[in-house]
Design a protein around this motif. Sequence first.
Motif, PDB file in Angstrom:
ATOM      1  N   GLU A  38      61.410  32.455  22.412  1.00  0.00           N
ATOM      2  CA  GLU A  38      62.697  31.865  23.237  1.00  0.00           C
ATOM      3  C   GLU A  38      63.866  33.047  23.117  1.00  0.00           C
ATOM      4  OE1 GLU A  38      63.164  29.908  25.475  1.00  0.00           O
ATOM      5  OE2 GLU A  38      65.647  30.158  25.485  1.00  0.00           O
ATOM      6  N   ALA A  39      64.062  33.501  21.698  1.00  0.00           N
ATOM      7  CA  ALA A  39      64.935  34.382  21.775  1.00  0.00           C
ATOM      8  C   ALA A  39      64.671  35.512  22.702  1.00  0.00           C
ATOM      9  CB  ALA A  39      64.960  34.982  20.103  1.00  0.00           C
ATOM     10  N   ILE A  40      63.446  36.086  22.737  1.00  0.00           N
ATOM     11  CA  ILE A  40      63.099  37.498  23.450  1.00  0.00           C
ATOM     12  C   ILE A  40      63.409  37.142  24.843  1.00  0.00           C
ATOM     13  CG2 ILE A  40      61.353  38.722  24.351  1.00  0.00           C
ATOM     14  CD1 ILE A  40      62.204  39.674  21.635  1.00  0.00           C
ATOM     15  N   ASN A  41      63.141  36.016  25.264  1.00  0.00           N
ATOM     16  CA  ASN A  41      63.510  35.605  26.599  1.00  0.00           C
ATOM     17  C   ASN A  41      65.012  35.669  27.169  1.00  0.00           C
ATOM     18  OD1 ASN A  41      60.815  35.220  27.582  1.00  0.00           O
ATOM     19  ND2 ASN A  41      60.918  33.030  27.088  1.00  0.00           N
ATOM     20  N   ARG A  42      65.707  35.182  26.204  1.00  0.00           N
ATOM     21  CA  ARG A  42      67.245  35.255  26.141  1.00  0.00           C
ATOM     22  C   ARG A  42      67.783  36.540  26.158  1.00  0.00           C
ATOM     23  NH1 ARG A  42      69.465  29.901  22.939  1.00  0.00           N
ATOM     24  NH2 ARG A  42      68.317  28.403  23.755  1.00  0.00           N
ATOM     25  N   LEU A  43      66.994  37.427  25.221  1.00  0.00           N
ATOM     26  CA  LEU A  43      67.457  38.853  25.019  1.00  0.00           C
ATOM     27  C   LEU A  43      67.308  39.603  26.219  1.00  0.00           C
ATOM     28  CD1 LEU A  43      66.690  39.510  21.255  1.00  0.00           C
ATOM     29  CD2 LEU A  43      68.928  39.376  22.358  1.00  0.00           C
ATOM     30  N   LYS A  44      66.278  39.418  27.209  1.00  0.00           N
ATOM     31  CA  LYS A  44      65.963  39.975  28.228  1.00  0.00           C
ATOM     32  C   LYS A  44      67.194  39.897  29.253  1.00  0.00           C
ATOM     33  CE  LYS A  44      60.994  39.764  28.006  1.00  0.00           C
ATOM     34  NZ  LYS A  44      59.654  39.134  28.379  1.00  0.00           N
ATOM     35  N   LYS A  57      66.188  50.254  20.986  1.00  0.00           N
ATOM     36  CA  LYS A  57      65.623  51.086  20.150  1.00  0.00           C
ATOM     37  C   LYS A  57      65.896  50.598  18.757  1.00  0.00           C
ATOM     38  CE  LYS A  57      67.269  55.357  22.327  1.00  0.00           C
ATOM     39  NZ  LYS A  57      68.404  54.954  22.905  1.00  0.00           N
ATOM     40  N   PHE A  58      65.050  50.788  17.727  1.00  0.00           N
ATOM     41  CA  PHE A  58      65.087  50.355  16.439  1.00  0.00           C
ATOM     42  C   PHE A  58      64.209  50.912  15.493  1.00  0.00           C
ATOM     43  CE2 PHE A  58      61.989  48.098  18.615  1.00  0.00           C
ATOM     44  CZ  PHE A  58      60.664  48.054  18.150  1.00  0.00           C
ATOM     45  N   TYR A  59      64.719  50.755  14.237  1.00  0.00           N
ATOM     46  CA  TYR A  59      63.926  51.332  13.110  1.00  0.00           C
ATOM     47  C   TYR A  59      62.646  50.197  12.723  1.00  0.00           C
ATOM     48  CZ  TYR A  59      62.512  52.667   8.479  1.00  0.00           C
ATOM     49  OH  TYR A  59      61.710  53.240   7.101  1.00  0.00           O
ATOM     50  N   GLU A  60      61.543  50.728  12.883  1.00  0.00           N
ATOM     51  CA  GLU A  60      60.459  49.519  12.519  1.00  0.00           C
ATOM     52  C   GLU A  60      60.225  49.280  11.123  1.00  0.00           C
ATOM     53  OE1 GLU A  60      56.972  49.619  14.818  1.00  0.00           O
ATOM     54  OE2 GLU A  60      55.897  48.314  13.307  1.00  0.00           O
ATOM     55  N   PRO A  61      60.510  48.072  10.642  1.00  0.00           N
ATOM     56  CA  PRO A  61      60.501  47.621   9.250  1.00  0.00           C
ATOM     57  C   PRO A  61      59.188  47.774   8.667  1.00  0.00           C
ATOM     58  CG  PRO A  61      60.490  45.557  10.500  1.00  0.00           C
ATOM     59  CD  PRO A  61      60.729  46.874  11.454  1.00  0.00           C
ATOM     60  N   GLN A  62      59.122  48.233   7.305  1.00  0.00           N
ATOM     61  CA  GLN A  62      57.873  48.451   6.475  1.00  0.00           C
ATOM     62  C   GLN A  62      57.792  46.997   5.799  1.00  0.00           C
ATOM     63  OE1 GLN A  62      59.024  51.947   4.400  1.00  0.00           O
ATOM     64  NE2 GLN A  62      58.461  53.346   6.255  1.00  0.00           N
ATOM     65  N   GLY A  63      58.783  46.394   5.553  1.00  0.00           N
ATOM     66  CA  GLY A  63      58.665  45.204   4.683  1.00  0.00           C
ATOM     67  C   GLY A  63      59.843  44.404   5.070  1.00  0.00           C
ATOM     68  N   ALA A  64      59.746  43.143   4.290  1.00  0.00           N
ATOM     69  CA  ALA A  64      61.229  42.185   4.431  1.00  0.00           C
ATOM     70  C   ALA A  64      61.054  41.621   5.887  1.00  0.00           C
ATOM     71  CB  ALA A  64      62.618  42.909   4.288  1.00  0.00           C
ATOM     72  N   TYR A  65      61.955  40.852   6.413  1.00  0.00           N
ATOM     73  CA  TYR A  65      61.833  40.195   7.755  1.00  0.00           C
ATOM     74  C   TYR A  65      63.066  40.622   8.763  1.00  0.00           C
ATOM     75  CZ  TYR A  65      63.498  36.001   5.227  1.00  0.00           C
ATOM     76  OH  TYR A  65      63.927  34.977   4.561  1.00  0.00           O
ATOM     77  N   TYR A  66      63.728  41.706   8.340  1.00  0.00           N
ATOM     78  CA  TYR A  66      64.828  42.241   9.468  1.00  0.00           C
ATOM     79  C   TYR A  66      64.418  43.348  10.189  1.00  0.00           C
ATOM     80  CZ  TYR A  66      66.945  39.437   5.768  1.00  0.00           C
ATOM     81  OH  TYR A  66      66.999  38.151   4.883  1.00  0.00           O
ATOM     82  N   VAL A  67      65.359  43.497  11.280  1.00  0.00           N
ATOM     83  CA  VAL A  67      65.027  44.689  12.131  1.00  0.00           C
ATOM     84  C   VAL A  67      66.494  45.123  12.713  1.00  0.00           C
ATOM     85  CG1 VAL A  67      64.715  43.577  14.283  1.00  0.00           C
ATOM     86  CG2 VAL A  67      63.977  45.865  14.079  1.00  0.00           C
ATOM     87  N   LEU A  68      66.825  46.447  12.441  1.00  0.00           N
ATOM     88  CA  LEU A  68      68.142  46.771  12.905  1.00  0.00           C
ATOM     89  C   LEU A  68      67.904  47.587  14.132  1.00  0.00           C
ATOM     90  CD1 LEU A  68      69.672  48.845   9.942  1.00  0.00           C
ATOM     91  CD2 LEU A  68      70.499  46.763  10.661  1.00  0.00           C
ATOM     92  N   VAL A  69      68.942  46.890  15.242  1.00  0.00           N
ATOM     93  CA  VAL A  69      68.590  47.630  16.507  1.00  0.00           C
ATOM     94  C   VAL A  69      69.861  48.249  17.019  1.00  0.00           C
ATOM     95  CG1 VAL A  69      68.682  46.403  18.933  1.00  0.00           C
ATOM     96  CG2 VAL A  69      67.131  45.573  17.454  1.00  0.00           C
ATOM     97  N   ASP A  70      69.785  49.329  17.652  1.00  0.00           N
ATOM     98  CA  ASP A  70      70.596  50.296  17.953  1.00  0.00           C
ATOM     99  C   ASP A  70      71.474  49.815  19.367  1.00  0.00           C
ATOM    100  OD1 ASP A  70      72.304  52.324  18.538  1.00  0.00           O
ATOM    101  OD2 ASP A  70      70.799  53.953  18.172  1.00  0.00           O
ATOM    102  N   GLY A  81      58.737  42.324  21.629  1.00  0.00           N
ATOM    103  CA  GLY A  81      59.623  41.624  22.770  1.00  0.00           C
ATOM    104  C   GLY A  81      60.896  42.592  22.673  1.00  0.00           C
ATOM    105  N   LEU A  82      61.429  43.165  21.633  1.00  0.00           N
ATOM    106  CA  LEU A  82      62.449  44.102  21.570  1.00  0.00           C
ATOM    107  C   LEU A  82      62.255  45.485  22.425  1.00  0.00           C
ATOM    108  CD1 LEU A  82      63.589  43.978  17.899  1.00  0.00           C
ATOM    109  CD2 LEU A  82      64.860  42.839  19.914  1.00  0.00           C
ATOM    110  N   ARG A  83      60.993  45.800  22.404  1.00  0.00           N
ATOM    111  CA  ARG A  83      60.450  47.004  23.260  1.00  0.00           C
ATOM    112  C   ARG A  83      60.490  46.751  24.568  1.00  0.00           C
ATOM    113  NH1 ARG A  83      56.211  47.131  19.250  1.00  0.00           N
ATOM    114  NH2 ARG A  83      57.185  48.718  17.436  1.00  0.00           N
ATOM    115  N   GLU A  84      59.940  45.487  25.031  1.00  0.00           N
ATOM    116  CA  GLU A  84      60.004  45.098  26.539  1.00  0.00           C
ATOM    117  C   GLU A  84      61.488  44.805  26.962  1.00  0.00           C
ATOM    118  OE1 GLU A  84      58.026  41.336  27.524  1.00  0.00           O
ATOM    119  OE2 GLU A  84      56.459  41.863  26.025  1.00  0.00           O
ATOM    120  N   CYS A  85      62.538  44.582  26.027  1.00  0.00           N
ATOM    121  CA  CYS A  85      63.846  44.814  26.480  1.00  0.00           C
ATOM    122  C   CYS A  85      64.499  45.960  26.554  1.00  0.00           C
ATOM    123  CB  CYS A  85      64.711  43.782  25.226  1.00  0.00           C
ATOM    124  SG  CYS A  85      64.199  42.028  25.219  1.00  0.00           S
ATOM    125  N   GLY A  86      63.686  46.934  25.830  1.00  0.00           N
ATOM    126  CA  GLY A  86      64.342  48.453  25.942  1.00  0.00           C
ATOM    127  C   GLY A  86      65.205  48.788  24.950  1.00  0.00           C
TER     128      GLY A  86
END
Length: 390
Positions: free
Chosen positions: A373-379, A308-321, A301-306
């Motif tokens: 729903e979050a992705i729809n809003r982020l779009k 950029k982020f670092y793909e997490p290897q573990g845990a459940y967070y993502v840092l978006v630039d 979903g984040l990719r579709e929104c365009g």
Amino acid sequence: MAQLSSRLDWFTESVIRKMTRVANKYNAINLSQGFPDFDPPEEITNSLIDVAKGGPHQYEITWGSNEFRKELARKQEHFMGIGINPEENIVVTCGSTEAMMVAMMAVCDIGDKVIVFSPFYENYVADTILSGAKPIYVPLIPPKFNFDKEVLENAFKQGAKALILCNPSNPVGKVFTLEELGFIAKLANKYDAFVITDEVYEHIVFPPYKHTYISSLPGMFERTVACSSLSKTYSITGWRLGYVIGSKEVIDNCKKVHDFLTVGAAAPLQKAALEGLRFTDKYYADLGKLYEKKKELFLNGLRECGFKFYEPQGAYYVLVDISEFGERDDYKFCQWMAREVGVAAVPGSSFFREDVNNYIRFHFAKKEETLIEAINRLKTLKIKAMEGIK
Ligand code: GLN
């Protein structure tokens, strides 16, 4: 007028928990403070019903009920691959938040130095200062969040008493490699320091990455104060059940601190959670897969929104630039996003020692429908941002 404690001038209230209040205020989807919106396993909640009727309802042994420590020792021995004596090597705490504070106070004297990787989970700095110590920061360098070996060794050379290791890490989702852990272990031995871990995401690791417990490396059990909890593993963040695992010497000190801080973790909840501690390997494998699916869904979903982020290897967070938006105040950005887009995240600057303000942190510990729903809003974010981030 008498002065209140000046220690507290060195840190602010938790921005993560503040963002939950912001999310609630704007009725936004809360992808800031990391906790699930789905139910814990039924075995655990059913057991809670039985416990309500049958007890216990009074104090348990201060460092955890016999049964809880016995089951936890069995489970952790299995995953950590080290011998754990439930009498000598465990203290049960009120969440890993207390576990970390206990660990810090058990290890540090006033004026000691503690190495903290930056970005870091915000509690570590508060814990360091509250225990009378001073942080030495070592950067995890974007975009891959590796550390410079020389910089780390220099930090140890400054006489560090301990290093705090969050693995898998919050907020970047880095899973430290065996080689990195071996290097940290080597330095801890060489410079005679402790390693205090936060391993609450131990069962949320995405293949091909693997979690290694640093306390299982040769010579490390004696100098590791391993903290973790049941919050993330069994989706019971509100139960506040955590623990410290370490050598008898370390744990004897932790027991003292814990006894006077909180007396004990909730007795009925320790009893109800036994069901979870008795789960077979399948439960943990399924949990990993569940989160991998959520990760894929959310990141796609984040990719579709365009973004950029670092793909997490573990845990459940993502840092978006968020550099592309040109907004230098990431807290303002998150406030605006919660209000206008309806999704709450944590401003990245609250995790960094350095002047970094081009990240926001989302978590994806949510039901699929919530994430969709979050992705729809982020779009709608980029279009809304063109009208101005106010
Ligand atoms: N670890 C969670 C996060 O980073 C929060 C935990 C807490 O607030 N105690 O969002």
